[in-house]
Scaffold this motif. Structure first.
Motif, PDB file in Angstrom:
ATOM      1  N   ARG A  60     102.943 -40.410  99.875  1.00 14.18           N
ATOM      2  CA  ARG A  60     101.672 -39.938  99.314  1.00 14.18           C
ATOM      3  C   ARG A  60     101.591 -40.216  97.815  1.00 14.18           C
ATOM      4  O   ARG A  60     100.527 -40.498  97.291  1.00 14.18           O
ATOM      5  CB  ARG A  60     101.537 -38.434  99.585  1.00 14.18           C
ATOM      6  CG  ARG A  60     100.197 -37.857  99.182  1.00 14.18           C
ATOM      7  CD  ARG A  60     100.074 -36.425  99.601  1.00 14.18           C
ATOM      8  NE  ARG A  60     101.179 -35.609  99.101  1.00 14.18           N
ATOM      9  CZ  ARG A  60     101.253 -34.296  99.234  1.00 14.18           C
ATOM     10  NH1 ARG A  60     100.308 -33.666  99.892  1.00 14.18           N
ATOM     11  NH2 ARG A  60     102.264 -33.629  98.750  1.00 14.18           N
ATOM     12  N   ASP A 104      97.991 -40.971 102.300  1.00 14.60           N
ATOM     13  CA  ASP A 104      98.098 -39.525 102.500  1.00 14.60           C
ATOM     14  C   ASP A 104      97.773 -39.193 103.956  1.00 14.60           C
ATOM     15  O   ASP A 104      96.619 -39.301 104.380  1.00 14.60           O
ATOM     16  CB  ASP A 104      97.138 -38.794 101.554  1.00 14.60           C
ATOM     17  CG  ASP A 104      97.306 -37.283 101.597  1.00 14.60           C
ATOM     18  OD1 ASP A 104      98.031 -36.783 102.485  1.00 14.60           O
ATOM     19  OD2 ASP A 104      96.719 -36.591 100.750  1.00 14.60           O
ATOM     20  N   GLU A 159      97.534 -36.463 105.335  1.00 18.36           N
ATOM     21  CA  GLU A 159      96.695 -35.272 105.505  1.00 18.36           C
ATOM     22  C   GLU A 159      95.213 -35.604 105.402  1.00 18.36           C
ATOM     23  O   GLU A 159      94.374 -34.772 105.776  1.00 18.36           O
ATOM     24  CB  GLU A 159      97.080 -34.201 104.490  1.00 18.36           C
ATOM     25  CG  GLU A 159      98.422 -33.560 104.785  1.00 18.36           C
ATOM     26  CD  GLU A 159      98.799 -32.517 103.747  1.00 18.36           C
ATOM     27  OE1 GLU A 159      98.425 -31.340 103.916  1.00 18.36           O
ATOM     28  OE2 GLU A 159      99.485 -32.877 102.758  1.00 18.36           O
ATOM     29  N   SER A 160      94.882 -36.784 104.903  1.00 20.57           N
ATOM     30  CA  SER A 160      93.465 -37.137 104.765  1.00 20.57           C
ATOM     31  C   SER A 160      93.112 -38.471 105.406  1.00 20.57           C
ATOM     32  O   SER A 160      91.932 -38.792 105.553  1.00 20.57           O
ATOM     33  CB  SER A 160      93.072 -37.183 103.275  1.00 20.57           C
ATOM     34  OG  SER A 160      93.846 -38.149 102.583  1.00 20.57           O
ATOM     35  N   ALA A 191     106.239 -30.612 105.656  1.00 21.53           N
ATOM     36  CA  ALA A 191     105.587 -29.925 104.541  1.00 21.53           C
ATOM     37  C   ALA A 191     106.606 -29.401 103.538  1.00 21.53           C
ATOM     38  O   ALA A 191     106.294 -29.207 102.367  1.00 21.53           O
ATOM     39  CB  ALA A 191     104.728 -28.788 105.064  1.00 21.53           C
ATOM     40  N   SER A 237     106.337 -24.816 101.148  1.00 18.12           N
ATOM     41  CA  SER A 237     104.920 -24.898 101.477  1.00 18.12           C
ATOM     42  C   SER A 237     104.460 -23.670 102.253  1.00 18.12           C
ATOM     43  O   SER A 237     105.258 -22.967 102.866  1.00 18.12           O
ATOM     44  CB  SER A 237     104.650 -26.165 102.292  1.00 18.12           C
ATOM     45  OG  SER A 237     105.406 -26.135 103.484  1.00 18.12           O
ATOM     46  N   ARG A 274      99.948 -25.869 105.335  1.00 17.77           N
ATOM     47  CA  ARG A 274     100.529 -27.213 105.394  1.00 17.77           C
ATOM     48  C   ARG A 274     101.477 -27.377 106.585  1.00 17.77           C
ATOM     49  O   ARG A 274     101.792 -28.506 106.952  1.00 17.77           O
ATOM     50  CB  ARG A 274     101.228 -27.569 104.078  1.00 17.77           C
ATOM     51  CG  ARG A 274     100.252 -27.661 102.915  1.00 17.77           C
ATOM     52  CD  ARG A 274     100.795 -28.443 101.750  1.00 17.77           C
ATOM     53  NE  ARG A 274     100.840 -29.876 102.042  1.00 17.77           N
ATOM     54  CZ  ARG A 274     101.875 -30.649 101.756  1.00 17.77           C
ATOM     55  NH1 ARG A 274     102.968 -30.129 101.210  1.00 17.77           N
ATOM     56  NH2 ARG A 274     101.840 -31.943 102.018  1.00 17.77           N
ATOM     57  N   GLU A 280     100.477 -26.592 109.433  1.00 19.44           N
ATOM     58  CA  GLU A 280      99.496 -27.104 110.387  1.00 19.44           C
ATOM     59  C   GLU A 280      99.072 -28.528 110.042  1.00 19.44           C
ATOM     60  O   GLU A 280      98.957 -29.380 110.922  1.00 19.44           O
ATOM     61  CB  GLU A 280      98.263 -26.187 110.397  1.00 19.44           C
ATOM     62  CG  GLU A 280      98.511 -24.822 111.009  1.00 19.44           C
ATOM     63  CD  GLU A 280      98.755 -24.890 112.516  1.00 19.44           C
ATOM     64  OE1 GLU A 280      98.152 -25.756 113.173  1.00 19.44           O
ATOM     65  OE2 GLU A 280      99.545 -24.082 113.023  1.00 19.44           O
ATOM     66  N   THR A 281      98.841 -28.812 108.747  1.00 25.58           N
ATOM     67  CA  THR A 281      98.287 -30.117 108.374  1.00 25.58           C
ATOM     68  C   THR A 281      99.337 -31.216 108.332  1.00 25.58           C
ATOM     69  O   THR A 281      99.006 -32.391 108.526  1.00 25.58           O
ATOM     70  CB  THR A 281      97.576 -30.049 107.011  1.00 25.58           C
ATOM     71  OG1 THR A 281      98.509 -29.626 106.005  1.00 25.58           O
ATOM     72  CG2 THR A 281      96.398 -29.091 107.051  1.00 25.58           C
ATOM     73  N   VAL A 282     100.602 -30.876 108.076  1.00 23.50           N
ATOM     74  CA  VAL A 282     101.650 -31.900 108.006  1.00 23.50           C
ATOM     75  C   VAL A 282     102.513 -31.862 109.262  1.00 23.50           C
ATOM     76  O   VAL A 282     102.601 -32.839 110.006  1.00 23.50           O
ATOM     77  CB  VAL A 282     102.537 -31.721 106.755  1.00 23.50           C
ATOM     78  CG1 VAL A 282     103.645 -32.784 106.734  1.00 23.50           C
ATOM     79  CG2 VAL A 282     101.696 -31.814 105.494  1.00 23.50           C
ATOM     80  N   ALA A 299      99.509 -31.648 112.448  1.00 24.19           N
ATOM     81  CA  ALA A 299      98.391 -32.600 112.471  1.00 24.19           C
ATOM     82  C   ALA A 299      98.815 -34.007 112.064  1.00 24.19           C
ATOM     83  O   ALA A 299      98.362 -34.993 112.662  1.00 24.19           O
ATOM     84  CB  ALA A 299      97.259 -32.097 111.576  1.00 24.19           C
ATOM     85  N   ALA A 300      99.663 -34.138 111.056  1.00 23.97           N
ATOM     86  CA  ALA A 300     100.082 -35.475 110.624  1.00 23.97           C
ATOM     87  C   ALA A 300     100.938 -36.156 111.691  1.00 23.97           C
ATOM     88  O   ALA A 300     100.864 -37.373 111.882  1.00 23.97           O
ATOM     89  CB  ALA A 300     100.828 -35.406 109.301  1.00 23.97           C
TER      90      ALA A 300
END
Length: 218
Positions: A32, A51, A53-54, A76, A80, A84, A86-88, A91-92
């Motif tokens: 990132r 990234d 996450e996006s 994460a 963290s 994060r 959840e997002t890393v 989700a990632a």
């Protein structure tokens, strides 16, 4: 082989990049922070700034085009918060798996955690982490287009690797140096006969190559 690693500046990923480059593989690490690029280059890896996450599935799939294997080693990190995880951690990992499918990369190795379970209960940050990792693992298991292997290390340490491990469906809890985790991942990307296995990993009596061949049925 060309191998793309998500979480390319993580502690395990950096060790893995060094090992893969040293044996002659073409390695790319997704990072990132562009400031980490030079460190990857010094290890012999190609930095890919993105990234997770996006990014979209299409963007990640473009970076995976032409790869022989993909390794998800992102996390994460212990500092963290819940979001994060959840997002890393979830989700990632899902995004990276979907991108591998889209790019036609069948060999997929994911670094999970011992105790990961989508049904894990509790509201503490570590509970959320284990649930997120478990949900990511479950998602990957459902993708028929991937030859996946899930690795669940025990307590990670920065001790020097011994090259001696236990790698089984159930090992029980125990520590394992990050050096040895990286060595196992390097062996696994080269061993598609381990596809479909979820493996716990701790320090133990067997050399890495012997342990991997054993679980692969050789």
């Amino acid at each position: 082989m060309r191998i793309v690693i998500a979480g390319g500046h993580g502690q395990i990923a950096l060790r893995l990049e060094r090992l893969l480059a040293a044996r002659g593989d073409e390695v790319a690490g997704i990072i990132r922070n562009p400031e980490h690029s030079d460190e990857l280059r010094r290890l012999g890896a190609e930095p890919v700034v993105l990234d997770l996450e996006s990014a979209s599935v299409e963007e990640v799939a473009q970076r995976l085009e032409g790869a022989d294997a993909a390794v998800f080693a992102a996390g994460a990190g212990p500092g963290s918060g819940v979001g994060r995880k959840e997002t890393v951690d979830k989700a990632a990992a899902v995004l990276f798996a979907d991108a591998a499918v889209r790019a036609g990369v069948r060999r997929f190795v994911i670094v999970s955690s011992m105790g990961a379970d989508p049904a894990h209960e509790g509201d503490e940050i570590f509970d959320v982490y284990l649930r997120a990792k478990g949900e990511a693992d479950a998602y990957v298991r459902g993708l028929d287009a991937l030859d996946w292997t899930i690795v669940r290390p025990g307590q990670l340490t920065n001790d020097a690797g011994t090259g001696l491990i236990r790698l089984e469906a159930r090992t029980g809890r125990g520590p394992v140096p990050r050096d040895d985790v990286a060595a196992v991942l390097a062996e696994l990307v080269d061993t598609p006969a381990t596809a479909g296995l979820t493996l716990e990993l701790i320090s133990g009596p067997a050399p890495v190559s012997v342990a991997v061949k054993s679980v692969a049925g050789n």
